[in-house]
Design an enzyme around this catalytic site. Structure first.
Site, short mmCIF file in Angstrom:
data_model
loop_
_atom_site.label_atom_id
_atom_site.label_comp_id
_atom_site.label_asym_id
_atom_site.label_seq_id
_atom_site.Cartn_x
_atom_site.Cartn_y
_atom_site.Cartn_z
NE ARG A 1 -4.19 -1.88 0.17
CZ ARG A 1 -4.10 -3.27 -0.10
NH1 ARG A 1 -2.89 -3.69 -0.48
NH2 ARG A 1 -5.13 -3.94 0.18
CB SER B 1 -8.08 -1.25 4.57
OG SER B 1 -8.64 -2.42 4.18
CD GLU C 1 -4.49 2.43 2.37
OE1 GLU C 1 -3.62 2.65 1.49
OE2 GLU C 1 -5.58 2.48 2.36
N1 EPU Z 1 -10.72 -10.39 10.52
C1 EPU Z 1 -11.57 -10.61 11.91
N2 EPU Z 1 -12.39 -9.60 11.82
C2 EPU Z 1 -12.63 -8.25 11.06
C3 EPU Z 1 -11.90 -8.19 9.96
C4 EPU Z 1 -11.01 -9.22 9.81
O1 EPU Z 1 -11.06 -11.36 12.59
O2 EPU Z 1 -13.40 -7.61 11.68
C5 EPU Z 1 -9.66 -11.41 10.35
C6 EPU Z 1 -10.08 -12.31 9.09
O3 EPU Z 1 -11.14 -13.25 9.69
C7 EPU Z 1 -9.13 -12.96 8.44
C8 EPU Z 1 -8.17 -11.61 8.60
O4 EPU Z 1 -8.56 -11.01 9.70
O5 EPU Z 1 -8.52 -14.11 9.24
C9 EPU Z 1 -7.99 -10.79 7.40
O6 EPU Z 1 -9.32 -10.48 7.07
P1 EPU Z 1 -9.54 -10.13 5.26
O7 EPU Z 1 -9.22 -11.56 4.58
O8 EPU Z 1 -10.91 -9.58 5.09
O9 EPU Z 1 -8.46 -9.08 4.72
P2 EPU Z 1 -7.80 -7.91 5.54
O10 EPU Z 1 -6.38 -8.22 5.80
O11 EPU Z 1 -8.59 -7.19 6.63
C10 EPU Z 1 -6.71 -6.81 3.55
C11 EPU Z 1 -6.69 -5.56 2.70
C12 EPU Z 1 -7.85 -5.41 1.74
C13 EPU Z 1 -8.19 -6.47 0.91
C14 EPU Z 1 -8.23 -7.78 1.62
C15 EPU Z 1 -8.29 -9.14 0.79
C16 EPU Z 1 -5.32 -4.15 3.69
C17 EPU Z 1 -5.08 -2.78 4.57
N3 EPU Z 1 -6.39 -4.46 3.37
O12 EPU Z 1 -7.80 -6.75 4.44
O13 EPU Z 1 -7.69 -4.19 1.11
O14 EPU Z 1 -9.23 -6.45 -0.07
O15 EPU Z 1 -7.13 -7.85 2.47
O16 EPU Z 1 -7.05 -9.23 0.07
O17 EPU Z 1 -4.15 -4.71 3.34
C18 EPU Z 1 -8.06 -1.74 0.97
O18 EPU Z 1 -6.80 -1.63 0.88
O19 EPU Z 1 -8.93 -0.75 1.18
C19 EPU Z 1 -8.54 -3.30 1.13
C20 EPU Z 1 -9.98 -3.24 1.22
#
Ligand code: EPU
Length: 339
Positions: A167, A239, A335
């Protein structure tokens, strides 16, 4: 000199996905590259600060902008060349990102399908090196063209010059506020290799029949629609925090205390933590301060329930940062770009 209309006291409500009701002192709609060089010589706005707005999907506008907003409307998408290994596709900075991804697939050119449904424009994609579901834009990037604001000169940037990170890019750091990206060229490999390992995507594909580019595209759209709020309904900037990366020793100590901690080991031995999980664990999911709220299906996303200001969103973000630090001794980094 290419013509443009200099707009005054311009409402930015429709130009930021958080839906903040702020105004710009001046604004100009840019539909031709040459207009940007003309702007550099325009005495009326010579000393005005510049704010480049694509879809406004990664910005927190906390107050009226006392300068010139450049509203990016440069269009066009073309296959420009190919070699033995790849097809090169160029798109104007003002093209909608998701429509561009869908168009590449309709042309039989897969490679960007994991990045379906990300809000915003093509020109904004390199700035934060958008990424999702196992792919970062930098992996499909070839070059971009950008105009230097102070001189009006056109420059080309390759992947090295963009210095892509998680990012992150040159345009968020040293280059911040200095350039307007006008077009981006992507390198789409002819040999398609599916990226379908991300747990959420693999789960959807299990119920389907294939891992074709279209099947991955559809799976990504389905997962995003289930978890992430549509900014047209509930204002947000995706995010709100980066997933923090910590060292191995710090990780071991934390994991001993929090056995359920969600983490991803990095190639350099560090560990990336799921910020959404940390925030969720602090009990913030679905909670709010006034109209500034934490999304009830993804704690990493802050939302405007209606009428919240940018300052209120930042106040909520600070409170969350403090709570996460108090419990895990991990610092969250914002972010989106805050103005
Ligand atoms: N999780 C929780 N509770 C929550 C949210 C997440 O326990 O409320 C856990 C999920 O169960 C999972 C882990 O955290 O085990 C990761 O969650 P998720 O797969 O939803 O992805 P993320 O790490 O929260 C990142 C990116 C997103 C992208 C997704 C999918 C960043 C800052 N965010 O989110 O990007 O869509 O992975 O690749 O890296 C963005 O940058 O705006 C964005 C939406």
């Amino acid at each position: 000199m290419p013509e443009y209309e200099l707009l005054s006291d311009y409402p930015l409500l429709a130009h930021n996905t958080f839906g903040f009701d702020v105004r710009a002192k001046y604004a100009v709609r840019l539909t031709e590259e040459a207009q940007i060089a003309s702007l550099a010589r325009d005495e009326r706005v010579k000393n005005a600060a510049r704010l480049v707005l694509g879809g406004g999907s990664n910005v927190v506008l906390t107050q009226d902008f006392d300068g010139l907003a450049l509203l990016m409307e440069l269009r066009g998408r073309h296959v420009i060349r190919e070699d033995a290994d790849a097809v090169y596709v160029e798109a104007g900075a003002g093209e909608n990102w998701h429509e561009f991804v869908a168009w590449t697939l309709s042309q039989g050119l897969p490679g960007l399908e994991n990045l379906a449904l990300i809000p915003g424009t093509v020109g904004a994609a390199p700035i934060q090196n958008i990424g999702a579901y196992g792919l970062e834009m930098g992996e499909r990037f070839d070059t971009l063209r950008a105009v230097e604001l102070s001189t009006g000169d056109m420059r080309e940037f390759d992947s090295n010059a963009c210095a892509f990170g998680y990012r992150d890019s040159f345009f968020k750091r040293e280059g911040r506020g200095r350039f307007v990206i006008v077009s981006v060229t992507f390198r789409l490999p002819k040999k398609w290799v599916p990226r379908a390992e991300y747990a959420d995507i693999a789960r959807v594909l299990e119920n389907g029949s294939s891992d074709s580019p279209q099947a991955i595209f559809d799976a990504v759209v389905a997962v995003r629609q289930a978890k992430l709020p549509d900014w047209r309904v509930l204002g947000n900037a995706g995010s709100f925090f980066k997933n923090p990366v910590i060292g191995a020793a710090e990780f071991s100590a934390l994991k001993a205390r929090e056995p359920d901690l969600v983490s991803y080991k990095q190639p350099d031995g560090q560990f990336k933590l799921a910020a959404g999980w940390l925030i969720d664990r602090c009990g913030w999911k679905g909670r709010s301060i006034g109209a500034a709220a934490v999304h009830d299906r993804q704690a990493l996303v802050l939302v405007n329930r209606g009428g919240a200001s940018g300052a209120q969103i930042l106040e909520l973000a600070d409170t969350i940062k403090r709570d996460v630090y108090a419990r895990f001794a991990v610092e969250l980094e914002t972010e989106p770009v805050c103005l």
